[in-house]
Motif scaffolding. Structure first.
Motif, PDB file in Angstrom:
ATOM      1  N   VAL A 213       0.863  -1.176   0.000  1.00  0.00           N
ATOM      2  CA  VAL A 213       0.000   0.000   0.000  1.00  0.00           C
ATOM      3  C   VAL A 213       0.899   1.225   0.000  1.00  0.00           C
ATOM      4  CG1 VAL A 213      -1.664   1.349   1.328  1.00  0.00           C
ATOM      5  CG2 VAL A 213      -1.921  -1.130   1.160  1.00  0.00           C
ATOM      6  N   ALA A 214       0.652   2.163  -0.923  1.00  0.00           N
ATOM      7  CA  ALA A 214       1.529   3.320  -1.071  1.00  0.00           C
ATOM      8  C   ALA A 214       1.273   4.386  -0.013  1.00  0.00           C
ATOM      9  CB  ALA A 214       1.377   3.916  -2.468  1.00  0.00           C
ATOM     10  N   TYR A 215       0.043   4.454   0.498  1.00  0.00           N
ATOM     11  CA  TYR A 215      -0.268   5.481   1.486  1.00  0.00           C
ATOM     12  C   TYR A 215      -1.564   5.127   2.205  1.00  0.00           C
ATOM     13  CZ  TYR A 215      -3.493   7.100  -2.153  1.00  0.00           C
ATOM     14  OH  TYR A 215      -4.492   7.171  -3.091  1.00  0.00           O
ATOM     15  N   ASP A 216      -1.716   5.632   3.444  1.00  0.00           N
ATOM     16  CA  ASP A 216      -2.972   5.472   4.176  1.00  0.00           C
ATOM     17  C   ASP A 216      -3.418   6.781   4.823  1.00  0.00           C
ATOM     18  OD1 ASP A 216      -1.232   5.701   6.300  1.00  0.00           O
ATOM     19  OD2 ASP A 216      -1.520   3.658   7.045  1.00  0.00           O
ATOM     20  N   GLY A 217      -2.803   7.876   4.410  1.00  0.00           N
ATOM     21  CA  GLY A 217      -3.205   9.203   4.851  1.00  0.00           C
ATOM     22  C   GLY A 217      -2.776  10.238   3.829  1.00  0.00           C
ATOM     23  N   VAL A 218      -3.615  11.247   3.623  1.00  0.00           N
ATOM     24  CA  VAL A 218      -3.353  12.265   2.601  1.00  0.00           C
ATOM     25  C   VAL A 218      -3.716  13.637   3.145  1.00  0.00           C
ATOM     26  CG1 VAL A 218      -3.869  13.066   0.258  1.00  0.00           C
ATOM     27  CG2 VAL A 218      -3.983  10.619   0.786  1.00  0.00           C
ATOM     28  N   SER A 219      -2.885  14.619   2.846  1.00  0.00           N
ATOM     29  CA  SER A 219      -3.196  16.016   3.134  1.00  0.00           C
ATOM     30  C   SER A 219      -2.939  16.824   1.865  1.00  0.00           C
ATOM     31  CB  SER A 219      -2.321  16.538   4.278  1.00  0.00           C
ATOM     32  OG  SER A 219      -2.589  17.905   4.528  1.00  0.00           O
ATOM     33  N   VAL A 220      -3.966  17.547   1.423  1.00  0.00           N
ATOM     34  CA  VAL A 220      -3.878  18.336   0.190  1.00  0.00           C
ATOM     35  C   VAL A 220      -4.197  19.786   0.507  1.00  0.00           C
ATOM     36  CG1 VAL A 220      -4.825  18.685  -2.138  1.00  0.00           C
ATOM     37  CG2 VAL A 220      -4.612  16.365  -1.213  1.00  0.00           C
ATOM     38  N   GLN A 221      -3.408  20.688  -0.057  1.00  0.00           N
ATOM     39  CA  GLN A 221      -3.674  22.120   0.081  1.00  0.00           C
ATOM     40  C   GLN A 221      -3.549  22.785  -1.288  1.00  0.00           C
ATOM     41  OE1 GLN A 221      -1.001  20.832   2.170  1.00  0.00           O
ATOM     42  NE2 GLN A 221      -2.565  20.251   3.659  1.00  0.00           N
ATOM     43  N   TYR A 222      -4.386  23.765  -1.538  1.00  0.00           N
ATOM     44  CA  TYR A 222      -4.240  24.567  -2.752  1.00  0.00           C
ATOM     45  C   TYR A 222      -4.929  25.915  -2.553  1.00  0.00           C
ATOM     46  CZ  TYR A 222      -9.066  23.180  -4.012  1.00  0.00           C
ATOM     47  OH  TYR A 222     -10.433  22.976  -4.022  1.00  0.00           O
ATOM     48  N   ALA A 223      -4.542  26.861  -3.380  1.00  0.00           N
ATOM     49  CA  ALA A 223      -5.174  28.183  -3.409  1.00  0.00           C
ATOM     50  C   ALA A 223      -5.998  28.293  -4.680  1.00  0.00           C
ATOM     51  CB  ALA A 223      -4.113  29.277  -3.376  1.00  0.00           C
ATOM     52  N   THR A 224      -7.183  28.884  -4.576  1.00  0.00           N
ATOM     53  CA  THR A 224      -8.086  28.981  -5.719  1.00  0.00           C
ATOM     54  C   THR A 224      -7.837  30.276  -6.500  1.00  0.00           C
ATOM     55  OG1 THR A 224      -9.860  30.203  -4.604  1.00  0.00           O
ATOM     56  CG2 THR A 224      -9.817  27.798  -4.329  1.00  0.00           C
ATOM     57  N   GLU A 225      -8.539  30.401  -7.616  1.00  0.00           N
ATOM     58  CA  GLU A 225      -8.428  31.600  -8.444  1.00  0.00           C
ATOM     59  C   GLU A 225      -8.883  32.847  -7.686  1.00  0.00           C
ATOM     60  OE1 GLU A 225     -10.762  30.611 -11.817  1.00  0.00           O
ATOM     61  OE2 GLU A 225      -9.229  29.308 -12.711  1.00  0.00           O
TER      62      GLU A 225
END
Length: 380
Positions: A213-225
């Motif tokens: 299994v490559a991962y079991d937790g994810v955190s994503v951040q981004y800024a919008t237009e």
């Protein structure tokens, strides 16, 4: 005249969502079920009094369809949707619509050239409470959106699934199968990233698994237009706590997904080091909780009534049914059904970035988190 509709795939998602929704909807006529497992196809067809097929090409050639739903393993989505497009049949495909952005772009191009509508299932966006939140935002009730936080915690182990072994072929296993839900929630509520370079992803693997299994937790951040900050956290192996928080210039909306209640925060309230403001917040939260419990009781009663009567209302409590009904209405009117491949593309972009981050993690020092920030070249 009702849309002659078929479902490809007779598994869990079909049995729980597509088949009963199509049978109950007066805008659709469920005419066929197709599955490579002949017995599964026949069993579903017998339950819903329609024809069974094992060959999707034969289904598309002979059933005289107005609409087809693809509810099969993710790895087959793009191919089956493309076959429907080539046959001139509008298609609704389960999320994600493909395994890669490149696959989705090929499908999107083919659909545009053929003039055949393709849409994707983003059913969490059509829960009654989420519909209400989006309505409030669109009406300007909380002012400009400054940030959106989506948390889906306490997911099951990535290497255990009830969906089928095909899930274990995904880098994130069962966790990845459900990853599009929180991704498109954040995208649908907060907006799209201003560019691929605005996206940052971190992954971790907290536990050991029998299978790779490559991962079991994810955190994503981004800024919008519009300069809103969006963050998404998805975790396996923790206490359950699924929430959406929307912070606006004039107020904020805190959604507790398990209870489907919305706690509204006034921008004028606080600061909370004052006792009177803390007391006021307690009273407001109690009022929200009681009102939410009342609304949820009413939703439950409506849902039971729908089940007992074997029908659904236009404002159905079921996210799948609501989306399917909106799709049927759009086809009747000759317009693009929700959700278009162009909109769904960002969801798949975030999935791909998660895989990239997980791959970087494997090359990093054990026990350290990884990150995958995109370059400025981008695809958009």
């Amino acid at each position: 005249m009702a849309l002659r509709t078929a479902v490809i795939g007779a598994g869990i998602v079909s049995q729980n969502n597509h088949l009963p929704a199509l049978e109950r909807n007066p805008r659709t006529d469920l005419v066929a079920v197709c599955d490579l497992d002949r017995d599964a196809a026949r069993e579903a067809a017998a339950e819903y009094d329609c024809d069974s097929y094992v060959d999707p090409d034969r289904l598309l050639e002979t059933a005289n369809l107005d609409w087809v739903h693809v509810a099969t393993p993710v790895q087959t989505h793009a191919d089956l949707a493309r076959r429907a497009v080539d046959a001139g049949v509008p298609v609704l495909v389960q999320k994600p619509a493909a395994t890669t952005v490149a696959e989705l772009e090929e499908l999107r191009t083919a659909a545009d050239e053929a003039g055949v509508p393709v849409s994707v299932v983003h059913n969490w966006l059509y829960y009654p409470t989420i519909r209400d939140v989006r309505r409030r935002i669109a009406a300007g009730e909380i002012g400009d959106v400054r940030a959106v936080e989506v948390t889906v915690a306490g997911e099951g182990s990535p290497d255990e699934t009830y969906r089928g072994d095909w899930v274990l072929d995904l880098p994130g296993g069962d966790l990845e199968e459900g990853l599009p839900h929180p991704f498109y929630l954040a995208l649908g509520i907060g907006g799209f990233p201003r560019s691929p370079a605005a996206i940052d992803v971190r992954t971790r693997t907290a536990d050991e698994y029998a299978d790779e299994v490559a991962y079991d937790g994810v955190s994503v951040q981004y800024a919008t237009e519009s300069d809103a900050l969006c963050s998404i956290t998805v975790l396996s192996g923790s206490a359950r706590d699924n929430r959406v928080r929307v912070y606006g210039s004039e107020g904020s909306l805190h959604v507790d997904i398990p209870t489907m209640t919305v706690d509204v925060h006034d921008a004028e309230s606080g600061p909370y080091h004052f006792q009177n403001e803390r007391t006021r917040r307690h009273i407001e939260k109690l009022r929200t909780t009681l009102a939410g419990a009342g609304r949820e009781a009413a939703r439950y009663a409506k849902s039971r009534l729908e089940d007992d009567l074997g029908t659904h209302t236009e404002e159905s409590q079921d996210g799948h049914y609501y989306l399917i009904n909106e799709g049927a209405k759009a086809l009747e009117q000759g317009v693009q059904p929700p959700v278009s491949p162009a909109v769904s593309r960002w969801t798949l972009e975030l999935v791909e970035r998660t895989r990239e981050a997980a791959g970087a993690d494997r090359e990093a020092v054990p026990g350290t988190p990884s990150s995958a920030a995109t370059d400025g070249g981008g695809r958009f």
